[in-house]
Design an enzyme around this catalytic site. Structure first.
Site, short mmCIF file in Angstrom:
data_model
loop_
_atom_site.label_atom_id
_atom_site.label_comp_id
_atom_site.label_asym_id
_atom_site.label_seq_id
_atom_site.Cartn_x
_atom_site.Cartn_y
_atom_site.Cartn_z
CG HIS A 128 36.04 40.91 27.91
ND1 HIS A 128 35.87 42.24 28.22
CD2 HIS A 128 37.24 40.56 28.44
CE1 HIS A 128 36.91 42.67 28.91
NE2 HIS A 128 37.77 41.68 29.05
CG ASP B 101 32.35 43.25 29.47
OD1 ASP B 101 32.93 42.34 28.86
OD2 ASP B 101 32.41 43.38 30.71
CG ASP C 21 40.60 44.77 29.87
OD1 ASP C 21 40.22 43.68 29.42
OD2 ASP C 21 40.48 45.08 31.07
CD GLU D 115 36.94 39.78 32.17
OE1 GLU D 115 37.80 39.27 32.90
OE2 GLU D 115 36.84 41.02 31.99
CD GLU D 116 36.80 44.56 32.33
OE1 GLU D 116 37.13 44.32 33.51
OE2 GLU D 116 37.63 44.75 31.43
CG HIS E 46 40.48 47.82 34.74
ND1 HIS E 46 40.11 46.93 35.73
CD2 HIS E 46 40.31 47.13 33.58
CE1 HIS E 46 39.76 45.78 35.19
NE2 HIS E 46 39.88 45.88 33.88
#
Length: 450
Positions: A89, A91, A123, A154-155, A418
């Site tokens: 992904h 995003d 990520d 996805e996040e 994150h």
């Protein structure tokens, strides 16, 4: 192509691949509500252009009605070979406080420790990079049929799931490779075979029509924040095990991790106890966990001597892979209603859930995956469960029940995903790409399942 030739091809592909990663990291593709849409769309177009450049065919943006576009491409394989669907992904999470970053968050920046820093570097723009390096190593002519899907949100909830269910033929594959995971330590290969599900809600506690003076009314007057704190305190027992009725996990039978290593990886401060009493792997992989991830209450700065009329908390539950996330919401809601003191008024909102996943690991693709990791890393791979969730995996499993789903990547435990100062180790990225190249090469020597 021999394995040594393939190793050299992957190595030669890395400079161009890292350039592509730098291009993607520069785009702040945060798909969360309240952030600009333009960078997310820019990332979609940049991903499309890169996939075309490395040799994918029929590359296009998929119009996801309720979300951001996904990027799709494919390459037909030699007759009789399996089809592999690659996933990543584009995003990313928000950067958060820029001052917490030692280097600009949206600039892929090398540091003296050898890692490359930037939001999304791990990520999951590293997942895109793994697929790019793999295809480059085959000069655009892979030994199996390839399809690729790069998601755009996805996040923050996957709108792609509904699209997948409605367009199953487009994604049909014998094997799905999800490059959105990694190893606990650099150079120590793992295959993630289970994912915990996730459930969350916002609970609101009301006690008063408005704030009142704590001196004039403190004592008999119920404070909403105190009530909420009392409720939250009942979610765990004294050692830190989840204490909600019905939330019992099971023992993890795969690879464990020592307490010392886990404390190091998690950054637990010296002298602070860990929560719970089972093995570390059981607590992380196959048990429930509950955390308060957001709290609406007066800030300490500027606070005043007033009783609180309303307080809210977002409570997040991680759910064992074979238990229902929707059931977890019901159990949590019932528990909070029972333990709420003083007949306070409760309201529940923003309830969300995503189911966990447990992969079948006895098929030929898993055999090939373990073989590929051993060849790429020079040591045997272990099986591990993840406490995190990837919403689309269950959709893959539901639509393609016969497909084997492989989950790996370059997001090691030091990647700080994150969080500020996210990073990827370029050598780990190359090893992950090499494992994927070996994996596809081995699959190319097998016949497509009947």
């Amino acid at each position: 192509m021999s394995r040594e030739d393939l190793r050299q091809a992957v190595h030669q592909a890395m400079p161009a691949t890292l350039d592509d990663l730098a291009t993607l990291v520069r785009i702040p593709s945060v798909a969360a509500e309240g952030f600009s849409k333009e960078p997310v769309l820019e990332a979609a177009h940049a991903t499309r252009d890169i996939l075309q450049r490395v040799g994918f065919q029929d590359v296009r943006l998929l119009d996801i009605p309720t979300g951001y576009p996904a990027v799709y491409g494919e390459i037909p394989g030699p007759a009789g070979t399996p089809t592999v669907l690659l996933y990543a992904h584009y995003d990313v999470q928000p950067a958060g406080a820029v001052e917490a970053w030692e280097t600009p968050p949206f600039e892929l920046t090398p540091r003296q420790d050898g890692r490359l820093y930037g939001r999304g570097a791990a990520d999951d723009k590293s997942g895109i990079a793994i697929h790019l390096a793999t295809l480059r190593s085959f000069a655009g002519q892979p030994p199996v049929g390839l399809k690729i899907i790069v998601e755009g949100e996805e996040e923050f909830g996957s709108s792609l799931e509904a699209y997948l269910l409605d367009h199953a033929d487009l994604f049909q594959a014998d094997v799905v490779v999800v490059a959105d995971a990694g190893n606990n330590r650099v150079g120590e290969p793992l295959l993630t075979t289970t994912l915990r599900g996730e459930a969350s809600l916002v609970v609101e506690v009301r006690t008063l029509q408005g704030p009142v003076h704590s001196g004039a009314f403190g004592g008999p007057t119920p404070d909403a924040l105190v009530a909420l704190i009392r409720m939250i305190a009942t979610l765990h027992d004294a050692p830190g095990n989840v204490a909600v009725t019905g939330m019992q996990g099971q023992s993890w039978s795969g690879t464990d991790i020592s307490e010392a290593e886990f404390r190091y990886l998690a950054g637990v401060l010296p002298g602070v106890d860990l929560m719970g009493t089972d093995s570390i792997a059981t607590r992380v992989c196959s048990s429930y966990s509950i955390n308060v991830v957001g709290l609406d209450a007066p800030a300490v700065q500027g606070s005043r001597n007033a009783l609180i009329d309303v307080a809210r908390a977002r409570i997040s539950v991680r759910v064992p892979p074979e238990r229902s996330a929707k059931e977890a919401l019901e159990l949590l809601t019932a528990h909070l209603k029972v333990v709420a003191p003083w007949n306070v008024q409760l309201a529940f909102s923003e309830q969300e859930s995503g189911e966990g996943h447990a992969a079948a690991t006895d098929g030929p693709a898993y055999t090939a995956a373990y073989r590929a990791l051993r060849a790429a890393y020079g040591k045997e791979a272990s099986e591990v469960g993840s406490g995190g969730s990837i919403p689309l995996i269950n959709a893959f499993a539901r639509v393609f029940p016969q497909a084997e789903i492989i989950l790996w990547g370059a997001e090691d435990a030091s990647a700080n995903i994150h969080a500020p100062n996210e990073s990827v180790d370029p050598a780990e990225l190359e090893r992950a790409a090499l494992a994927e190249a070996y994996f596809l090469h081995d699959l190319g020597t097998t016949q497509k399942p009947a």
